[in-house]
Design an enzyme around this catalytic site. Structure first.
Site, PDB file in Angstrom:
ATOM      1  N   ILE B  89      30.707 -95.994  28.514  1.00 34.21           N
ATOM      2  CA  ILE B  89      32.711 -95.733  28.443  1.00 34.21           C
ATOM      3  C   ILE B  89      32.615 -93.718  28.105  1.00 34.21           C
ATOM      4  O   ILE B  89      31.781 -93.830  27.229  1.00 34.21           O
ATOM      5  CB  ILE B  89      33.195 -96.304  27.355  1.00 34.21           C
ATOM      6  CG1 ILE B  89      34.021 -96.114  26.796  1.00 34.21           C
ATOM      7  CG2 ILE B  89      32.329 -96.020  25.553  1.00 34.21           C
ATOM      8  CD1 ILE B  89      35.040 -96.801  26.435  1.00 34.21           C
ATOM      9  N   SER B  90      33.216 -93.403  28.926  1.00 34.81           N
ATOM     10  CA  SER B  90      33.235 -91.886  29.151  1.00 34.81           C
ATOM     11  C   SER B  90      34.222 -91.089  28.207  1.00 34.81           C
ATOM     12  O   SER B  90      34.473 -91.684  27.311  1.00 34.81           O
ATOM     13  CB  SER B  90      34.192 -91.618  30.228  1.00 34.81           C
ATOM     14  OG  SER B  90      34.039 -92.255  31.624  1.00 34.81           O
ATOM     15  N   GLN B  91      33.583 -90.097  27.997  1.00 36.02           N
ATOM     16  CA  GLN B  91      34.579 -89.413  26.341  1.00 36.02           C
ATOM     17  C   GLN B  91      35.299 -89.368  26.659  1.00 36.02           C
ATOM     18  O   GLN B  91      36.184 -89.441  27.864  1.00 36.02           O
ATOM     19  CB  GLN B  91      33.599 -87.886  26.941  1.00 36.02           C
ATOM     20  CG  GLN B  91      33.468 -86.514  25.775  1.00 36.02           C
ATOM     21  CD  GLN B  91      33.825 -85.558  26.445  1.00 36.02           C
ATOM     22  OE1 GLN B  91      33.293 -85.599  27.697  1.00 36.02           O
ATOM     23  NE2 GLN B  91      33.858 -84.469  25.400  1.00 36.02           N
TER      24      GLN B  91
END
Lengths: 799, 239
Positions: B89-91
């Protein structure tokens, strides 16, 4: 001294367990390199090898008890070693199945798993080393012949491991390795009636049998290329082949496509294909089958063909053959494809006859199975086009290849490739544009210096480069580009929405027409490489971007230690490792190993008798030998891999000759009783200095010899030094046994610890100072041992 | 008889335990909301993301419900988190940055390639955009679809399929977000972009987005731009 039947049995046991441990080490390296990454494999195995140091410590602490009970303990230790060899991997998987090295910097719990895995893998080394150390300690007066058996066994274990990897999957090897200490136990117990020992042997046999039937392996990291591909719906492994150079997997999936860096203008189909993996890392995809369009023509890879026809083409690191197919499709009359992986072509031809197989069968293609550098050095033909392998990878490689040697991207390699060009010939190489920009800048710098070294007065007139959204392809021409050629490059770039990055007469506004860069650093850096700002740039840029040499062939190592703090401030502690992880992991490994080794070395001092407290001489002598031996071995492997052209077999040859030579040297010390350790250690240092001075030019001059000639020369160069290097350890240990017998196991432990620390430090030193200096430093380590001998001689003679 | 006499005590202890868990859970939810507000202020607004719709969506979507339970405590940390199958899950900042670029809002039709945990799709949906999301890993697709429904983002249309082909039935799109970029941009996706539409793709390793590639379509002309989420300062020696 009378040699008894028990001695013979112990010699056999020593050789067998030593062979098993070395073969296991080789198998483990490939298992972890496949399931995780190569530098993590080195880290885990280094810690596991500390089992040798831990064994020395344990022996030093319990010497009297163990020597008294040696006859009962030895078979038990060997059985335990066999059980640990057979079961360590299985236990590792059962207890810490979810271990993933890439999560080390994300989840602190992963570090605990890593330590636990390393400790479990340490068990076989600990048990085996305890057995070896006990034999050495109990029979220190016969150390020459015991050390001979130990070294000879290790020397045999190396080719055994490699043969095993060529025939079997790596996870099948540990239980086979376990059979050697089982045999050793059987030999020791022959004619004996000790029920506890027989029971231990029986249990180990049972466990080994189970492991043979159900071999375990560490789970594949979810971030490995192979793992992610196998996660795709419908993914199937269409070929899997063991190989000492790295096991090969070919995987097909409906959702798997390849069109590296294809233009955004490409509107043709991109059919499903199969991807090829070596040790779980993707090395490429299969070329298209007849009738399929090749999107490679719509990528920057097509630049050299846009410049004109190439009749004779040389493809270095041909891999899955995409560049070969493109050359044929663009009219090449003859293509020489060079690939060092021995089995890759064979496996691909068998599993993909329609795509790769037709390249093998094509009479216009000559496949050469050798190291590309060796080919470049020995080949005397000239080519219209020389294609080098890609530099970098899509999305950057997070520093995973920082410690990989890339011998084709050094100053010397580029110089040799330049020499192979016909009068109008071209050199082509493609790089992925990373950010912060490092790979293409270092590549451009290397090409500019290649031209300068070749005496070209205006390098800018010889280089053209075209950039897409992700890749940049450089073409370097033997003669300056003509106006018509410059126009062809412009037309090619316009057709596919690429931007010229380097071209004679290029205007600034032409460089970002289709693919804009928010940060223009890259283009500024490229410009600066062509004038006097180049040296300043090398010194001042945040990353190392100067060209690399054969002595330090780490093209993908960009990190400057002094910039670490600034980088951490910019990217944060958890992100930086994904930018430059290779060297960081190696540095971390060295720190951990130094700490653990220090603890293991210091611990026995608390129990050694007070009269033996002045152990610093022992520390310096045996520590110096351990470090010096490893540094020498690694420096020589580097030299001979390049010389012999077959990385895996050259490594096996060097290790095998070193260990066998040392075994001979060790055996000689048993016959020549008056030898003094200091003098022979000084002789080793002198031999190494001689190697550092003369070896490189001799190897360079004899490179054109046939393989048999080069192997003979390698044996001649290695064997004498290896024989001498095998003497200081038994000589020192025998003397120590007379003067301070309590220190014998401690000395052996010191040697083990320092060998492991030495191996870990060798990589860092090779990156920082180069392999030549590493050999000199190895000589320095031996000189430290000499110095400790000289100070020992005066006060401590036996009364 | 003796066992029956302890029954009321056991029931009492059980009820007490449930009450305690419930209080803890409410407090945890409240703490997460505070963390989320801090995340938006410190990681997103402070770094220059100003689009009100994006900022409001980032404040509204409970990121901790999109990460594996074991990672919930780190959900609002300034970094990507693993979600299994080699995906992340992206930053938070990267999610906000990409969201702002595609200018989401009511009336905008957006296609996402790579649903992953479903967080990016939820953030887009929270702006009022019409969101379509495709995930190739069936396990991830199923879990994300269920999660989106459960959290009230049922309007997001999801599909377990190969993102290469896009979603032709719903094309053209105002914008396409590709959350897991590959070595090429699938031609069908460019075809499915509206004129003046844009596509954004992150380029980098699973835990480090180097650059964001913005692809823009103007009639037949396709251009790209490399955007830098974290600007690097070159030519500097360490002070």
């Amino acid at each position: 001294m009378r040699v008894t039947g028990r001695d013979y049995r112990r010699h056999c046991a020593l050789a067998l367990v030593s062979a098993a441990l070395l073969a296991f080490q080789i198998a483990l390296l490939q298992i972890i390199a496949t399931s995780q990454w190569h530098h993590f494999a080195a880290f885990v195995i280094s810690i596991a090898l500390l089992g040798f140091g831990a064994a020395g410590t344990l022996l030093a602490l319990t010497r009297n008890w163990m020597v008294t009970h040696q006859d009962q303990l030895l078979p038990l230790l060997l059985s335990a070693c066999a059980a640990a060899l057979a079961g360590a991997l299985w236990l590792t998987r059962a207890l810490f199945g979810g271990f993933d090295s890439l999560l080390l910097f994300v989840d602190p719990g992963e570090l605990l798993r890593l330590v636990a895995v390393a400790c479990l893998l340490m068990l076989p080394f600990l048990c085996g080393a305890l057995a070896i150390g006990l034999i050495f300690t109990a029979g220190a007066e016969r150390i020459g012949s015991y050390y001979f058996a130990n070294m000879l066994g290790s020397g045999i274990g190396c080719p055994l491991g490699l043969v095993g990897l060529s025939l079997l999957l790596p996870q099948q090897l540990p239980p086979l390795c376990a059979m050697l200490p089982l045999a050793a136990t059987g030999i020791l117990l022959a004619g004996e009636r000790r029920s506890a020992n027989h029971l231990g042997l029986l249990l180990a046999v049972g466990l080994t049998s189970v492991a043979l039937l159900h071999p375990a392996q560490l789970p594949l990291s979810q971030y490995k290329d192979l793992s992610r591909t196998l996660d795709l719906p419908g993914a199937t492994i269409i070929a899997r082949h063991p190989a000492a150079a790295g096991q090969v997997h070919v995987v097909a999936a409906p959702g798997l496509r390849s069109a590296t860096g294809v233009s955004l203008n490409w509107s043709g189909p991109l059919p499903s294909t199969a991807a090829v993996f070596v040790n779980g890392d993707m090395v490429g995809s299969l070329p298209p089958t007849p009738g399929q369009v090749d999107p490679r023509d719509a990528s920057t890879y097509a630049l050299p063909y846009a410049l004109g026809m190439s009749h004779e083409v040389l493809v270095l690191d041909a891999g899955t053959g995409s560049a070969v197919l493109q050359a044929l499709a663009r009219g090449a009359a003859r293509v020489v494809a060079v690939e060092s992986h021995g089995l890759l072509a064979e496996v691909l031809a068998a599993s993909a006859p329609e795509s790769f197989g037709r390249l093998i069968a094509d009479p216009a293609v000559a496949w050469q199975q050798t190291a590309p550098r060796t080919w470049l050095a020995r080949d005397r033909q000239s080519y219209d086009l020389v294609i080098l392998p890609d530099a970098g990878s899509f999305g950057g490689n997070a520093g995973l290849f920082a410690l990989h040697e890339q011998p084709l991207l050094t100053r010397e390699a580029l110089g040799q490739a330049w020499q192979r060009l016909s009068p109008e010939g071209l050199l082509a190489i493609t790089a992925w544009v990373d950010y912060p920009v490092r790979t293409p800048v270092r590549l451009a710098a290397s090409l500019v210096e290649m031209l300068v070294n070749a005496g070209v007065s205006d390098p800018a007139a010889h280089i053209a480069a075209v950039r897409s959204w992700g890749t940049i392809t450089f073409c370097v021409k033997r003669t300056p580009f003509k106006a018509a050629e410059v126009q062809r490059v412009r037309a090619f770039a316009t057709r596919w929405s690429f931007d010229p990055a380097l071209l004679p007469g290029l205007q600034a506004e032409e460089r970002q027409t289709h693919n804009r860069l928010q940060d223009g650093t890259f283009l500024t850096l490229l410009e600066a490489l062509f004038d006097e700002r180049r040296t300043t740039l090398y010194n001042d840029y945040a990353f190392r971007i100067q060209p690399v040499s054969d002595d330090r062939p780490f093209f993908a190592q960009f990190l400057r230690w002094y910039r670490l703090e600034a980088m951490l401030a910019l990217y944060g502690q958890r992100t930086l490792p994904f930018l430059e992880s290779g060297l960081l992991v190696a540095g971390l490994a060295a720190l951990v190993l130094v700490f653990l080794a220090t603890v293991l070395i210091l611990l026995p001092l608390t129990r050694l008798p007070s009269t033996t407290r002045r152990g610093w001489r022992t520390l310096l002598y045996f520590g110096g030998l351990g470090i010096g031996y490893m540094w020498t071995e690694l420096a020589l492997i580097h030299r001979f891999v390049f010389y012999l052209g077959q990385p895996v077999y050259a490594t096996a040859l060097v290790i095998g000759v070193m260990l066998t030579g040392s075994a001979i040297g060790s055996a000689l010390t048993g016959r020549l009783k008056r030898l003094r350790p200091g003098r022979w250690t000084a002789l080793v240092a002198a031999a190494l200095l001689l190697h550092a001075l003369l070896l490189a030019p001799i190897l360079q001059a004899t490179l054109p010899l046939a393989l048999q000639g080069r192997i003979t020369l390698a044996l001649l160069a290695l064997l004498p030094a290896a024989v001498v290097m095998g003497m200081p350890f038994p000589l020192g240990l025998r003397l120590l046994n007379r003067e301070q017998p309590a220190q014998v196991p401690w000395a052996w432990g010191i040697n083990g610890c320092c060998s492991v620390v030495g191996a870990a430090m060798a990589t860092l030193l090779a990156v920082e100072v180069g392999y030549s200096l590493l050999l000199v430093l190895a000589a320095g380590a031996y000189l430290v041992a000499v110095a400790s001998c000289n100070s020992r001689a005066a006060p401590a003679r036996p009364r | 008889m003796r066992s029956l006499s302890v029954l009321p005590y056991m029931v009492f202890v059980l009820l007490l335990w449930i009450a305690l868990l419930s209080v803890c859970s409410t407090r945890a939810e409240s703490n997460r909301a505070t963390e989320r507000m801090a995340m938006v202020t410190e990681q997103i607004v402070a770094r220059g993301v100003k689009d009100p719709a994006t900022v409001a969506a980032m404040r509204a979507v409970p990121r901790h419900r999109f990460v594996p339970r074991i990672q919930a405590a780190s959900a609002y940390a300034d970094r990507p988190l693993p979600i299994g199958h080699g995906q992340t899950i992206s930053q938070p900042f990267i999610v906000a940055y990409m969201t702002e670029i595609v200018r989401p809002g009511p009336g905008r039709k957006i296609l996402e390639i790579g649903t992953g945990s479903g967080y990016q799709a939820a953030v887009l949906a929270a702006t009022g955009a019409e969101v379509y999301s495709i995930e190739i890993i069936p396990e991830l697709a199923t879990a994300a679809a269920a999660r989106l429904r459960e959290l009230g983002y049922g309007a997001v249309q999801t599909r377990a399929a190969d993102g290469y082909y896009g979603w032709a039935e719903q094309a053209p799109f105002d914008a396409i977000i590709v959350t897991a970029a590959s070595e090429f941009v699938p031609p069908p996706l460019i075809e499915q972009l509206k004129d003046a539409g844009l596509m954004i793709l992150p380029v980098g390793s699973p835990f480090f987005v180097q650059t964001l590639m913005l692809v823009q379509k103007h009639g037949e002309a396709i251009t790209s731009a490399n955007l830098m989420p974290v600007r690097f300062v070159p030519f500097r020696r360490a002070e």
